[in-house]
Design a protein around this motif. Structure first.
Motif, mmCIF file in Angstrom:
data_model
loop_
_atom_site.group_PDB
_atom_site.id
_atom_site.type_symbol
_atom_site.label_atom_id
_atom_site.label_comp_id
_atom_site.label_asym_id
_atom_site.label_seq_id
_atom_site.Cartn_x
_atom_site.Cartn_y
_atom_site.Cartn_z
ATOM 1 N N ARG A 121 8.365 17.950 134.236
ATOM 2 C CA ARG A 121 8.504 16.931 133.191
ATOM 3 C C ARG A 121 7.304 16.000 133.209
ATOM 4 O O ARG A 121 6.725 15.728 134.266
ATOM 5 C CB ARG A 121 9.772 16.114 133.424
ATOM 6 C CG ARG A 121 11.069 16.837 133.086
ATOM 7 C CD ARG A 121 12.265 16.005 133.518
ATOM 8 N NE ARG A 121 12.187 14.641 132.993
ATOM 9 C CZ ARG A 121 12.857 13.603 133.514
ATOM 10 N NH1 ARG A 121 13.619 13.769 134.577
ATOM 11 N NH2 ARG A 121 12.741 12.399 132.967
ATOM 12 N N GLN A 176 0.823 16.524 123.499
ATOM 13 C CA GLN A 176 1.916 17.087 122.715
ATOM 14 C C GLN A 176 3.227 16.424 123.102
ATOM 15 O O GLN A 176 3.498 16.224 124.298
ATOM 16 C CB GLN A 176 2.021 18.599 122.925
ATOM 17 C CG GLN A 176 0.966 19.401 122.183
ATOM 18 C CD GLN A 176 1.264 20.880 122.226
ATOM 19 O OE1 GLN A 176 1.617 21.426 123.260
ATOM 20 N NE2 GLN A 176 1.116 21.553 121.096
ATOM 21 N N GLU A 230 7.626 16.103 122.386
ATOM 22 C CA GLU A 230 8.815 16.787 121.899
ATOM 23 C C GLU A 230 9.097 16.389 120.442
ATOM 24 O O GLU A 230 8.773 15.282 120.016
ATOM 25 C CB GLU A 230 10.025 16.437 122.770
ATOM 26 C CG GLU A 230 9.875 16.828 124.235
ATOM 27 C CD GLU A 230 9.967 18.335 124.452
ATOM 28 O OE1 GLU A 230 10.263 19.067 123.472
ATOM 29 O OE2 GLU A 230 9.746 18.784 125.590
ATOM 30 N N PRO A 247 6.693 20.863 118.286
ATOM 31 C CA PRO A 247 6.164 19.697 119.002
ATOM 32 C C PRO A 247 5.063 19.018 118.194
ATOM 33 O O PRO A 247 4.324 19.675 117.454
ATOM 34 C CB PRO A 247 5.598 20.305 120.294
ATOM 35 C CG PRO A 247 6.346 21.578 120.466
ATOM 36 C CD PRO A 247 6.621 22.092 119.089
ATOM 37 N N THR A 253 10.999 10.278 122.902
ATOM 38 C CA THR A 253 10.145 11.407 122.516
ATOM 39 C C THR A 253 9.090 11.632 123.605
ATOM 40 O O THR A 253 7.926 11.247 123.461
ATOM 41 C CB THR A 253 9.458 11.154 121.159
ATOM 42 O OG1 THR A 253 8.815 9.860 121.187
ATOM 43 C CG2 THR A 253 10.444 11.206 120.023
ATOM 44 N N VAL A 262 5.647 16.982 125.971
ATOM 45 C CA VAL A 262 6.170 18.317 126.245
ATOM 46 C C VAL A 262 6.010 18.630 127.731
ATOM 47 O O VAL A 262 4.954 18.377 128.328
ATOM 48 C CB VAL A 262 5.435 19.372 125.391
ATOM 49 C CG1 VAL A 262 5.826 20.789 125.802
ATOM 50 C CG2 VAL A 262 5.727 19.140 123.911
#
Length: 318
Positions: free
Chosen positions: A175, A215, A217, A225, A276, A279
């Motif tokens: 993450r 990028q 989410e 994305p 948000t 990615v």
């Protein structure tokens, strides 16, 4: 090891080590890379190839300042012998496995600096303790190393996989969080949405080969994305340095959680646009394509997969 020639009339003996050396030169793309992988001098390796060509009475390699390439005879010889060598290695591993789980080998592994220090190293060192005959060279570098030319047996890669010539196995998810210091917020405020990020100072990853972009989410609305081009006066090639620059108030940083988590807990960094996030990256082990993967390489890969089977430990840190 000496292998007796099948041609009785020739009375010729072939050194199995010379054949393995030839295969390594072909699979590593040259004598220099193969010598590195085999940890021998280039002159010694060249002599082994010359001896093999003399023994088989055929030219196997074209040599030039740009490297080596197979002759037609060399291609046929390689196609036959790589299977023979792979089967012999497999037989040796299977016989050894009949009596014990002992792994006796020498491995070279490459990995990113922070992940290698904080997570990979402790796992590998414990694995070595379980296998006293395993020799390890661990090289930590945030630059992406070409393991085919460098002679590494495997590498840990975080992010997109671009080299289709390698085998890959996913071991965990990484993450990422967008974050900055409380001081930065006080002086510059926060972006209200992803589109406003480009209006802020950003701490860029210096190893990127193209214009820096992040990028994110897609969010609750779904879709692809979203990508944001970022700019800033700080370009760094190490995640810990990027974290420290963010703590110092130099801008926004998109960091792996395993790097940012301690600062988030301590309050020296705060998460931005939590709804948000960037990615997530995938963490893979990559290794050369071969017909037979050695017992040592398989053992390390299986160990890493098992270590993260129940989730990444950094996900529980915040």
């Amino acid at each position: 090891m000496i292998v007796r020639s099948a041609t009785a009339a020739s009375g010729m003996d072939y050194d199995f080590g010379d054949i393995r050396a030839f295969i390594q030169v072909v699979e590593n793309g040259g004598i220099s890379a193969a010598a590195t992988r085999l940890t021998i001098a280039k002159s010694v390796l060249s002599a082994r190839i010359a001896r093999l060509e003399k023994d088989v009475q055929a030219k196997l390699l074209h040599r030039s300042p740009r490297g080596v390439s197979l002759t037609d005879t060399g291609q046929r010889f390689y196609d036959r012998m790589r299977d023979v060598v792979a089967r012999m290695q497999q037989a040796v591993d299977e016989v050894a496995g009949d009596d014990s789980d002992r792994i006796s080998a020498s491995l070279r592994i490459a990995a990113p600096m922070t992940f290698g220090t904080a997570y990979l190293g402790p796992l590998l060192f414990s694995f070595m303790h379980q296998h006293p005959d395993l020799e390890l060279t661990l090289e930590l570098d945030d630059r992406r190393i070409d393991i085919l030319s460098s002679g590494h047996d495997l590498a840990v890669r975080i992010g997109r996989l671009e080299d289709s010539s390698l085998m890959a196995r996913r071991i965990a998810s990484s993450r990422r969080v967008l974050c900055c210091s409380p001081d930065y917020v006080q002086q510059h405020g926060l972006p209200r949405d992803i589109e406003q990020i480009s209006q802020h100072a950003c701490i860029c990853y210096g190893n990127a080969s193209i214009a820096p972009y992040w990028q994110f989410e897609a969010g609750a609305s779904g879709g692809e994305p979203r990508q944001v081009v970022v700019r800033g006066r700080t370009h760094l090639n190490n995640g810990e340095s990027m974290r420290d620059a963010a703590i110092a108030g130099l801008g926004l940083a998109a960091l792996p959680l395993f790097i940012a988590a301690p600062a988030l807990r301590a309050g020296t960094l705060i998460e931005v646009l939590h709804e948000t996030p960037p990615v997530a990256d995938a963490i893979h082990v990559v290794y050369p394509r071969t017909r037979y993967v050695s017992r040592a390489v398989r053992g390390v890969i299986d160990m890493l997969v098992a270590a993260y089977a129940d989730g990444a430990p950094w996900d529980a840190d915040v």
